[in-house]
Design a protein around this motif. Structure first.
Motif, PDB file in Angstrom:
ATOM      1  N   TYR A  62       3.400   6.730  12.033  1.00 36.76           N
ATOM      2  CA  TYR A  62       3.729   7.503  10.835  1.00 36.76           C
ATOM      3  C   TYR A  62       5.003   6.964  10.191  1.00 36.76           C
ATOM      4  O   TYR A  62       5.965   6.614  10.873  1.00 36.76           O
ATOM      5  CB  TYR A  62       3.922   8.989  11.168  1.00 36.76           C
ATOM      6  N   ILE A  63       4.984   6.903   8.868  1.00 43.22           N
ATOM      7  CA  ILE A  63       6.169   6.537   8.084  1.00 43.22           C
ATOM      8  C   ILE A  63       6.474   7.722   7.176  1.00 43.22           C
ATOM      9  O   ILE A  63       5.628   8.129   6.360  1.00 43.22           O
ATOM     10  CB  ILE A  63       5.924   5.257   7.261  1.00 43.22           C
ATOM     11  N   LYS A  64       7.657   8.290   7.323  1.00 45.67           N
ATOM     12  CA  LYS A  64       8.009   9.509   6.595  1.00 45.67           C
ATOM     13  C   LYS A  64       8.696   9.201   5.258  1.00 45.67           C
ATOM     14  O   LYS A  64       9.222   8.115   5.046  1.00 45.67           O
ATOM     15  CB  LYS A  64       8.927  10.387   7.451  1.00 45.67           C
ATOM     16  N   TYR A  65       8.690  10.188   4.403  1.00 45.49           N
ATOM     17  CA  TYR A  65       9.426  10.215   3.130  1.00 45.49           C
ATOM     18  C   TYR A  65       9.073   9.093   2.150  1.00 45.49           C
ATOM     19  O   TYR A  65       9.952   8.603   1.436  1.00 45.49           O
ATOM     20  CB  TYR A  65      10.941  10.185   3.373  1.00 45.49           C
ATOM     21  N   PRO A  66       7.828   8.613   2.059  1.00 48.72           N
ATOM     22  CA  PRO A  66       7.544   7.589   1.040  1.00 48.72           C
ATOM     23  C   PRO A  66       7.702   8.177  -0.354  1.00 48.72           C
ATOM     24  O   PRO A  66       7.391   9.362  -0.594  1.00 48.72           O
ATOM     25  CB  PRO A  66       6.085   7.219   1.312  1.00 48.72           C
ATOM     26  N   LYS A  67       8.207   7.362  -1.262  1.00 54.81           N
ATOM     27  CA  LYS A  67       8.458   7.855  -2.608  1.00 54.81           C
ATOM     28  C   LYS A  67       7.244   7.630  -3.501  1.00 54.81           C
ATOM     29  O   LYS A  67       6.595   6.583  -3.436  1.00 54.81           O
ATOM     30  CB  LYS A  67       9.666   7.133  -3.214  1.00 54.81           C
ATOM     31  N   ALA A  68       6.938   8.620  -4.339  1.00 60.79           N
ATOM     32  CA  ALA A  68       5.856   8.482  -5.319  1.00 60.79           C
ATOM     33  C   ALA A  68       6.412   7.765  -6.537  1.00 60.79           C
ATOM     34  O   ALA A  68       7.118   8.348  -7.355  1.00 60.79           O
ATOM     35  CB  ALA A  68       5.317   9.861  -5.704  1.00 60.79           C
ATOM     36  N   CYS A  69       6.121   6.476  -6.643  1.00 60.15           N
ATOM     37  CA  CYS A  69       6.647   5.694  -7.756  1.00 60.15           C
ATOM     38  C   CYS A  69       5.650   4.595  -8.118  1.00 60.15           C
ATOM     39  O   CYS A  69       4.577   4.470  -7.512  1.00 60.15           O
ATOM     40  CB  CYS A  69       8.020   5.106  -7.429  1.00 60.15           C
ATOM     41  N   GLN A  70       6.022   3.805  -9.095  1.00 61.23           N
ATOM     42  CA  GLN A  70       5.135   2.776  -9.636  1.00 61.23           C
ATOM     43  C   GLN A  70       4.666   1.803  -8.558  1.00 61.23           C
ATOM     44  O   GLN A  70       3.500   1.456  -8.474  1.00 61.23           O
ATOM     45  CB  GLN A  70       5.874   2.031 -10.755  1.00 61.23           C
ATOM     46  N   GLN A  71       5.566   1.339  -7.736  1.00 60.59           N
ATOM     47  CA  GLN A  71       5.228   0.371  -6.683  1.00 60.59           C
ATOM     48  C   GLN A  71       6.127   0.651  -5.489  1.00 60.59           C
ATOM     49  O   GLN A  71       7.176   0.045  -5.334  1.00 60.59           O
ATOM     50  CB  GLN A  71       5.411  -1.059  -7.210  1.00 60.59           C
ATOM     51  N   GLY A  72       5.685   1.578  -4.624  1.00 56.59           N
ATOM     52  CA  GLY A  72       6.557   2.082  -3.573  1.00 56.59           C
ATOM     53  C   GLY A  72       6.474   1.359  -2.249  1.00 56.59           C
ATOM     54  O   GLY A  72       7.355   1.537  -1.406  1.00 56.59           O
ATOM     55  N   ILE A  73       5.404   0.548  -2.022  1.00 55.56           N
ATOM     56  CA  ILE A  73       5.336  -0.226  -0.781  1.00 55.56           C
ATOM     57  C   ILE A  73       5.044  -1.677  -1.126  1.00 55.56           C
ATOM     58  O   ILE A  73       4.359  -1.972  -2.109  1.00 55.56           O
ATOM     59  CB  ILE A  73       4.272   0.324   0.205  1.00 55.56           C
ATOM     60  N   ALA A  74       5.584  -2.592  -0.313  1.00 59.24           N
ATOM     61  CA  ALA A  74       5.395  -4.027  -0.565  1.00 59.24           C
ATOM     62  C   ALA A  74       5.432  -4.770   0.760  1.00 59.24           C
ATOM     63  O   ALA A  74       6.350  -4.578   1.569  1.00 59.24           O
ATOM     64  CB  ALA A  74       6.474  -4.564  -1.507  1.00 59.24           C
ATOM     65  N   PHE A  75       4.427  -5.612   0.981  1.00 54.65           N
ATOM     66  CA  PHE A  75       4.387  -6.485   2.155  1.00 54.65           C
ATOM     67  C   PHE A  75       4.962  -7.845   1.797  1.00 54.65           C
ATOM     68  O   PHE A  75       4.747  -8.349   0.691  1.00 54.65           O
ATOM     69  CB  PHE A  75       2.947  -6.674   2.653  1.00 54.65           C
ATOM     70  N   SER A  76       5.691  -8.437   2.738  1.00 50.55           N
ATOM     71  CA  SER A  76       6.154  -9.813   2.525  1.00 50.55           C
ATOM     72  C   SER A  76       4.955 -10.746   2.530  1.00 50.55           C
ATOM     73  O   SER A  76       3.904 -10.439   3.094  1.00 50.55           O
ATOM     74  CB  SER A  76       7.169 -10.214   3.596  1.00 50.55           C
ATOM     75  N   ARG A  77       5.095 -11.903   1.897  1.00 49.31           N
ATOM     76  CA  ARG A  77       3.964 -12.814   1.726  1.00 49.31           C
ATOM     77  C   ARG A  77       3.399 -13.280   3.065  1.00 49.31           C
ATOM     78  O   ARG A  77       2.182 -13.471   3.202  1.00 49.31           O
ATOM     79  CB  ARG A  77       4.416 -14.024   0.888  1.00 49.31           C
ATOM     80  N   ASP A  78       4.252 -13.456   4.078  1.00 53.08           N
ATOM     81  CA  ASP A  78       3.763 -13.901   5.383  1.00 53.08           C
ATOM     82  C   ASP A  78       3.195 -12.759   6.228  1.00 53.08           C
ATOM     83  O   ASP A  78       2.713 -12.977   7.343  1.00 53.08           O
ATOM     84  CB  ASP A  78       4.864 -14.627   6.155  1.00 53.08           C
ATOM     85  N   GLY A  79       3.248 -11.525   5.701  1.00 55.34           N
ATOM     86  CA  GLY A  79       2.676 -10.388   6.408  1.00 55.34           C
ATOM     87  C   GLY A  79       3.511  -9.866   7.559  1.00 55.34           C
ATOM     88  O   GLY A  79       3.053  -8.998   8.307  1.00 55.34           O
ATOM     89  N   ARG A  80       4.741 -10.330   7.708  1.00 58.14           N
ATOM     90  CA  ARG A  80       5.563  -9.914   8.839  1.00 58.14           C
ATOM     91  C   ARG A  80       6.279  -8.588   8.595  1.00 58.14           C
ATOM     92  O   ARG A  80       6.527  -7.836   9.538  1.00 58.14           O
ATOM     93  CB  ARG A  80       6.589 -10.999   9.170  1.00 58.14           C
ATOM     94  N   TYR A  81       6.631  -8.312   7.345  1.00 63.19           N
ATOM     95  CA  TYR A  81       7.459  -7.146   7.057  1.00 63.19           C
ATOM     96  C   TYR A  81       6.829  -6.262   5.985  1.00 63.19           C
ATOM     97  O   TYR A  81       6.121  -6.734   5.086  1.00 63.19           O
ATOM     98  CB  TYR A  81       8.862  -7.571   6.609  1.00 63.19           C
ATOM     99  N   LEU A  82       7.115  -4.977   6.091  1.00 68.11           N
ATOM    100  CA  LEU A  82       6.719  -3.988   5.094  1.00 68.11           C
ATOM    101  C   LEU A  82       7.968  -3.283   4.594  1.00 68.11           C
ATOM    102  O   LEU A  82       8.762  -2.770   5.395  1.00 68.11           O
ATOM    103  CB  LEU A  82       5.759  -2.968   5.712  1.00 68.11           C
TER     104      LEU A  82
END
Length: 386
Positions: A62-82
């Motif tokens: 579980y990931i808490k407190y995500p914000k409702a916005c235009q683009q709130g989550i982003a993965f790095s290009r190599d897929g290692r980080y969120l």
């Protein structure tokens, strides 16, 4: 299925395998894959949390407190980080998670009034964060949460509308409500140049393509009757100076049709394609090496979507009709979508190999397989309607 809070997953290689995820009373407003294809991230109603479901171990994080916005989550290009934008106690934060085990790596607050979006540089070293359209502010953070730079072009007016990194991570393009794109460089994070989008193109070096309808003729030059399912069209080169169709935005309504609503770099970082929302029928292609306008394509109808071929500088455009438009430095072409009925292309997506294209309408999609011809990368043939 958002209304039922359900996600269903199938395997193309093992038809007997399937998965069903039920969020229950928590509801569902968004769902996406992780880069490794082994996890599904579901955002619950009211953005209370993001649930990470593992398809391999059936474990849940579980990931808490995500914000409702235009683009709130982003993965790095190599897929290692969120990276996840968060809102806690009336303040914006960013949390960075390791995708292998979903453990928190960094957590830091951002100097924003109302964070609107985040985007990783393709090399994974810098995270761009931008503020609400009421506050022109772009912030560049390192992986460990250090603020590298902040950029503000002007104040007391509507600010940022779109952001895009070049594949080389050397440039950050910022589209604004003032109808300009500003290019920041990765060394000083200062503005390198800015591109305006006037309604008239006067530079004789710029090629202006205008879509024009072909008038089908029958015997003795008379128009055919009944008219075809969709009128054929072609591109004509307009004389410069050329005037483009403009749209007067409604000043008394929310989300006015002004500013740079879409921009994207070509895979080799040589070109930048942009759309100015109050010149809705035009796509502007900029030469990044020479920092000047290269080509303008004006369609008969407003541009709905465009996307670059991942393997070469070839741009696909759709405008809500039954045609796809392809541009490359070799030229441009209008291609009719095959199939019965009037297939309205509302969005499109390239396959990573660049040899096929998915066209999306309201309730159908069409898979297009391109057969390139020698010396002309813009031409292709479409097929396989589903």
């Amino acid at each position: 299925m958002y209304k039922r809070g359900l996600v269903q997953v199938w395997s193309l290689e093992q038809p007997e395998w399937h998965c069903r995820i039920d969020e229950g009373s928590a509801g569902l407003v968004a769902s996406c894959w992780s880069p490794d294809g082994r996890h599904i991230l579901n955002t619950t109603e009211f953005h209370l949390r993001i649930t990470v479901w593992s398809l391999c171990t059936k474990s849940v994080s579980y990931i808490k407190y995500p914000k409702a916005c235009q683009q709130g989550i982003a993965f790095s290009r190599d897929g290692r980080y969120l990276a996840v934008a968060e809102r806690r106690d009336c303040k914006d934060y960013v949390s960075i998670f390791v995708c292998s085990n979903w453990q928190l790596l960094r957590h830091f607050d951002t100097d924003t009034q109302d964070l609107a979006g985040i985007e990783w540089a393709p090399n994974g070293c810098v995270l761009a964060v931008w503020d609400t359209c009421l506050e022109y502010k772009v912030l560049l953070y390192s992986l460990d949460g250090r603020l590298l730079a902040a950029y503000c072009a002007y104040e007391w007016s509507l600010g940022i509308k779109s952001v895009a990194w070049s594949p080389s991570s050397q440039f950050l393009a910022v589209g604004s409500y003032d109808g300009k794109v500003r290019i920041l460089n990765h060394v000083t994070w200062k503005m390198l140049t800015e591109f305006g989008h006037p309604a008239a193109v006067g530079d004789p070096r710029v090629v202006v393509y205008k879509e024009a309808e072909k008038s089908p003729r029958g015997l003795l030059g008379r128009p055919t009757c009944p008219p075809p399912r969709a009128a054929e069209s072609k591109y004509e080169i307009a004389a410069v100076p050329a005037t483009l169709q403009t749209l007067k935005p409604a000043a008394d309504r929310a989300n006015p049709k002004i500013g740079i609503g879409a921009l994207a770099f070509s895979p080799d970082s040589y070109f930048l394609a942009t759309r100015n929302d109050n010149v809705p029928n035009a796509v502007w292609v900029w030469d990044i090496q020479k920092l000047r306008l290269f080509v303008v394509l004006e369609q008969l109808f407003p541009v709905r979507s465009f996307q670059w071929d991942p393997q070469q500088p070839r741009l696909a455009i759709c405008s809500g009709g039954s045609k796809v438009y392809l541009w490359s430095p070799a030229g441009c072409v209008s291609v009719q979508v095959p199939g019965e009925g009037d297939f309205q292309v509302l969005a499109l997506c390239w396959h990573l190999s660049g040899d096929s294209l998915a066209l999306l309408s309201k309730d159908h999609f069409c898979l297009c397989f391109l057969e390139t011809e020698d010396g002309d990368t813009a031409r292709g043939k479409l097929g396989s309607h589903t």
